[in-house]
Design an enzyme around this catalytic site. Structure first.
Site, PDB file in Angstrom:
ATOM      1  CG  ASP A   1      -2.173   0.885   0.941  1.00 28.08           C
ATOM      2  OD1 ASP A   1      -2.103   1.759   0.064  1.00 28.08           O
ATOM      3  OD2 ASP A   1      -3.205   0.714   1.630  1.00 28.08           O
TER       4      ASP A   1
HETATM    5  C1  BGC Z   1      -5.014   3.280   0.307  1.00 20.29           C
HETATM    6  C2  BGC Z   1      -5.229   2.285  -0.815  1.00 20.29           C
HETATM    7  C3  BGC Z   1      -5.074   2.933  -2.145  1.00 20.29           C
HETATM    8  C4  BGC Z   1      -3.713   3.589  -2.211  1.00 20.29           C
HETATM    9  C5  BGC Z   1      -3.414   4.240  -3.541  1.00 20.29           C
HETATM   10  C6  BGC Z   1      -3.754   4.093   0.116  1.00 20.29           C
HETATM   11  O1  BGC Z   1      -3.684   5.132   1.020  1.00 20.29           O
HETATM   12  O2  BGC Z   1      -4.957   2.584   1.528  1.00 20.29           O
HETATM   13  O3  BGC Z   1      -6.516   1.717  -0.680  1.00 20.29           O
HETATM   14  O4  BGC Z   1      -5.237   1.986  -3.163  1.00 20.29           O
HETATM   15  O5  BGC Z   1      -3.643   4.582  -1.200  1.00 20.29           O
HETATM   16  O6  BGC Z   1      -4.169   5.337  -3.778  1.00 20.29           O
END
Ligand code: BGC
Length: 759
Positions: free
Chosen positions: A281
């Site tokens: 993530d």
């Molecule tokens: C979130 C994810 C997301 C990623 C990219 C993160 O902060 O937890 O769900 O896909 O950002 O935007």
């Protein structure tokens, strides 16, 4: 078939292996890559400005990395021109390997559907698959070939803001949704046509188990409970062929998920056979420093060795792995393995054949955000509205004068909901617009969203301040609450019915938006109270991204229609239900608590040794509260219709089942009301005696059936050992012979049961 087996056997005897064209291609490619270029493939960055950038700038960091061959993918850039320019640079520099383009396409792309929690309440897998299919078509026309969805985290605690992004609290239903979405994005044949995109299942794993619902918090679960209560959706997605996974922010068993080898390698890859790649993530590798594991070099090395392949936005891999190889901390083979998995994904997506196959100006002009797509979004939203209460006031008659009041009535953002990056969000049909189109209506804001102006400003504009500071923002609380209330009361008095649009705007749920108090904000309760005093019938239209504790709200409302964030056509779709053009059929996929102190609250809980019935008052020395019932206000699976359904007693084709056999459970459901309707028939099981404790009930089947007024439908479910199995203490998937209760009903509370014995 026989010939192939023979060939394979001869080949094995001769000591040779047949390599697939993909393996041969990637072998060839990798043999030409330097170690640095291989590490470059493991690096993923967000597009600059995330939301608004139009073109690649001179000083653009991504462009500079690309020139050095140090970037494998980019995400978050919804502008196709920008992505195309990045692709051109990638192909001209380093080893000329095309980029993969990711994006948070979560509930539709340009055409926005209800938020995932809302979608799940349709219990309609075909419909959910179609939403993912349409999102894939739209995203792929804009250059996106990799979507950060489905989000399949099970959540039992509505304080967690990200409950909005998932399919609720049940692992079986969550698994069905996960499959439907993966099929919708990727297609069922694993061939990736140019309008199919790679799914990225998130957040792996157990992110929804965040302690006390606080975002990013630690998860304290046993492996057994994790597997039984939370992990089925991740597994189902792997079985459906999901191409990639995203590791989660939380820790599990003292190890951050992003470096958790048990989760990534032992379970996902070895036990479930997943053969795609895992991305972290955003900044999750760097965050392992704050988890207290080590410096960037240490956490990067450990993440890679635990099975992570791609680093989103930490610059941990690209910044430290060369050094780690030099020092012998990491083997080149670890990097090769991760690089191969990413190249395989690019190969499967057809990017080596045509790096631009996902850009299509023609499709963009003719297939994205069309009238037809919007009409589909309206149909979808019809199936995602849960009628929680109705004393008969609904459906309303067209022509009656409606006072549309409430701080959510004109909010386009609340319609689109969290995680919508559509450039058309501002065109979302509001509740006020939708209602005006069908009946004479007046409008009043009625109340502030929240009492605290700083907080209201924060939830409204927090994201904008962070990512698009150039967008102008409107100050909040410019009119006193008392003035707003008075105006609403005047409008209500002049109307036949009040439609009160209350709840949460998008910024009050989703990522980084946990709440400790999930009641309706007191300014809005004040509004309902003032409206009630007018004596007019009150229909509450609840816009929300999470279950709310509605105990205080319920007595003020003649009806409560929970519409979630219903998407781009929200206002139309809600009006269709309010005025009876559509009979509501959705049912909850999360329990709605009476009060926040009940959380975590979920229907599939275990019994204690001193169990206490859900709706009985306090009794000492039993598992209950002195000041609250155990049962939810609205149970999992609950939802009303404009008609009524009655259920016969369930029956089984046989009272006994051999462990390798099957039985059929059936029930007759009759539409006893005066209009046609859909009913979601649910089957639950309870393993009465087992070597480990089991939940009081577990959903194991459901069917959404259309039943014309006055007619009956016989609904059948086939049961085998699979539905009766669980992970035992040794983490083996077993069906233990003995007695099971088989329960069928309209929701998890109002069920009738029959006994089955497995031999
Ligand atoms: C979130 C994810 C997301 C990623 C990219 C993160 O902060 O937890 O769900 O896909 O950002 O935007």
């Amino acid at each position: 078939m026989r010939k192939t087996t023979l060939l394979l056997a001869l080949c094995l005897l001769a000591g040779c292996t047949t390599k697939s064209p993909m393996d041969q291609y990637i072998d060839g490619l990798m043999s030409k890559l330097t170690l640095e270029q291989k590490i470059g493939q493991l690096n993923l960055h967000s597009a600059p400005g995330f939301i608004s950038a139009e073109r690649v700038m001179e000083e653009d960091e991504n462009a500079q990395l690309l020139h050095k061959g140090l970037l494998g993918g980019i995400y978050g850039g919804p502008n196709p021109n920008l992505l195309r320019q990045y692709q051109e640079i990638a192909l001209q520099s380093g080893a000329g390997i095309p980029l993969i383009f990711g994006m948070d396409v979560i509930h539709g792309h340009e055409t926005v559907f209800p938020i995932p929690l809302g979608l799940s309440t349709s219990w309609n897998m075909e419909l959910i698959e179609k939403t993912a299919r349409m999102a894939a078509m739209e995203a792929s026309a804009c250059g996106i070939n990799w979507v950060y969805s489905p989000m399949v985290d099970i959540c039992r605690d509505a304080r967690w803001g990200r409950i909005a992004e998932g399919g609720g609290e049940d692992p079986y239903l969550g698994g069905e949704i996960a499959k439907a979405m993966v099929y919708g994005y990727q297609g069922r044949d694993q061939q990736y046509a140019a309008d199919e995109v790679m799914a990225c299942v998130k957040h792996y794993a157990l992110y929804g188990g965040a302690e006390s619902g606080r975002d990013y918090n630690s998860v304290f679960l046993s492996r057994q409970e994790a597997l039984n209560g939370y992990m089925n959706p991740y597994k189902a997605a792997a079985e459906a062929g999901a191409g990639s996974y995203m590791s989660s922010f939380n820790e599990f068993e003292g190890i951050p998920a992003t470096m958790n080898a048990w989760l990534m390698d032992d379970v996902l890859r070895k036990a479930w056979g997943f053969d795609g790649f895992i991305v972290s993530d955003a900044t999750a590798i760097a965050e392992e420093i704050a988890h207290g594991i080590g410096d960037l070099q240490e956490v990067s090395a450990r993440s890679l060795q635990a099975g992570l392949d791609m680093d989103m936005n930490s610059d941990g891999f690209v910044g430290t792995l060369m050094q780690s190889v030099r020092e012998g901390r990491v083997k080149e083979a670890d990097i090769d393995r991760a690089c191969r998995r990413i190249l395989e994904a690019k190969y499967k997506l057809g990017l080596f054949e045509d790096p631009y196959r996902y850009f299509s100006e023609e499709k963009f002009a003719t297939e994205v955000f069309t009238a037809e797509n919007r009409a589909f979004a309206r149909e979808v939203a019809h199936e995602c509205q849960v009628l929680l209460k109705n004393d008969g006031v609904l459906p309303l008659s067209k022509g009656k004068r409606a006072a549309v009041v409430g701080p959510l009535a004109q909010d386009t953002g609340a319609m689109a909901g969290t995680w919508s990056q559509s450039s058309h969000n501002g065109e979302s049909v509001t509740l006020w617009q939708g209602i005006q189109e069908v009946t004479p209506a007046s409008y009043a804001q009625g109340s502030w969203l929240l009492r605290d102006a700083t907080l209201e400003d924060g939830v409204r504009y927090g994201l904008i301040r962070m990512f698009a500071p150039h967008i102008p923002i409107t100050p909040v609380h410019t009119v006193p609450q008392s003035t707003l209330l008075a105006e609403a009361v005047t409008k209500a008095r002049a109307a036949d019915v009040v439609i009160a649009c209350v709840g949460e705007i998008a910024g009050m749920n989703g990522e980084g938006a946990s709440r400790s108090d999930i009641t309706l904000p007191d300014t809005q309760v004040e509004l309902l109270k003032a409206l009630k005093a007018t004596g007019k019938p009150i229909v509450v239209v609840l816009v929300t991204g999470r279950p709310l504790a509605l105990t205080e709200v319920e007595p003020y409302a003649n009806a409560i229609l929970n519409v979630w964030s219903p998407g781009i056509e929200g206002g139309h779709a809600v009006a269709d239900v309010l005025f009876g053009d559509v009979n509501p059929s959705a049912k909850l996929t999360t329990s709605f608590p009476r009060s926040v102190g009940q959380l975590p609250l979920y229907y599939n809980h275990k019994n204690t040794g001193r169990p206490h019935p859900d709706y009985e008052p306090y009794r000492k020395f039993t598992s209950c509260y002195t000041d609250e019932l155990n049962g939810p206000l609205y149970p999992f699976g609950f939802g009303l219709s404009y008609t009524a359904f009655s259920y016969s007693e369930p029956s089984l084709s046989a009272a006994e089942m051999a462990i390798n056999g099957s039985v059929t459970a059936s029930v007759t459901v009759t539409n006893t009301g005066s209009c046609d309707g859909y009913e979601i028939v649910q089957l639950y099981i309870h393993d009465k005696y087992s070597t480990s404790t089991r939940p009081v009930k577990e959903l194991k089947g459901f069917q959404k059936v259309f039943i014309p007024a006055g007619e009956s439908v016989n609904v059948k479910f086939q049961l085998t050992a699979e539905e009766l199995s669980y992970y035992n203490h040794e983490l083996e998937w077993v069906c233990e012979p003995g007695d099971f209760e088989i329960m069928i009903g309209p929701n998890s509370r109002d069920i009738q049961s029959v006994q089955l014995t497995v031999r």
